[in-house]
Scaffold this motif. Sequence first.
Motif: not given
Length: 393
Positions: A358-370, A386-389
Amino acid sequence: MKPITFFALLALLPFSIFSQPLKVATFNVSMEATNYRHLNMPPSDKVLQHVLSTGDNDQVKNIAEIIQRVNPDIILLNEFDYIQNKESGVNAFLTRYLNVSQQGQAPLDYPYTYIATVNTGQPTPFDLDNNGEATQYGNDAYGYGLYPGQYGMALLSKYPIKKDEVRTFQYFKWKDMPNAQRPMLADKNQPSTDSAWYSDDEWNAFRLSSKSHWDIPVLVEDKTVHILAMHPTPPNFDGDEDRNGKRNSDEIRLMTDYLSPKKGDYIYDDNGKHVTLSESSRFVLVGDFNAADIGDKYRKGVIEQLTEHPLVNNSVIPKSEGGANSSDLPYSNRFTAYWGARADYVLPSKYGMSVIDAGVFWPEKQSALHRLVKDRAASSDHRLVWVSLQLEE
């Protein structure tokens, strides 16, 4: 006796090892008209139709890129305005944004979609906010909205939706819930007595769901998974009567009672049929529930109706490094909104499935995806959860 071969042994193992994982997500995308004020268009569903028609809106491109990167099999979009003509609405989002590679990501397609009307912006003849004016819309609508369909919902799925079995609960009356939390306010002329915030006529007409509650059965291989979607009202923007806080709690309770036939026998759907989820059902609760589970926005006993329900699996809480770094609070890694709360949930049933990840899409500030989440204009004030089941016998 012949030795058991490897393939014979496989045949004796649970079915789940043959099944592909199912990734389910929810994302409040903030794609309602007031998010596009720069277009100088009056608030209506025409605004989102315009945005979707061009294929070049940066915010929507980023939303599409986030979805492409996570690649869920089923995703609920909150605050996606209801547009009756699918070609101008959800299909346009698919063809002009998700079906198009964003920043090199693989295009995504969802052959199966579901939309339906919601209570936001549905006009009433009442002065529901008691400000002396019956304006039909805004706070006087069945759910806060400046026009019908604002803050709507849409479900996208790679698996077939059993549309003949979909149940919606848009018209369920609040008064029909046992022990409903009817908002009360001390009478200004008689401070020692309580009076109802809503008149009897208003209370008899008032719908519980601020948007709608949906039960959408999805056929995953040969198994039915009920996607239970909702977006309860925020528990604020009111006064001492706490009308939105009580409504939020009872909206969550409606879905809670729906899980249990013995508790939900009072519930009727929009066809007037009394229904609940049958026992031994696979389900996933999804949506922006506007109910924190910890912190200064937490309200005791509200989200616990689901997170501590005996049929619900809340053992794996989606987290992110970006959320963890957004605050000094030790639990901020579970935040799903930049304003500091776990507001968005994907909660599977304990029956018939287990959580892989499971996870939350929230890249860190230093990430290029921020860049995708740096502020509300980049995508939304919420994050994709999201959660994978693994489905099991």
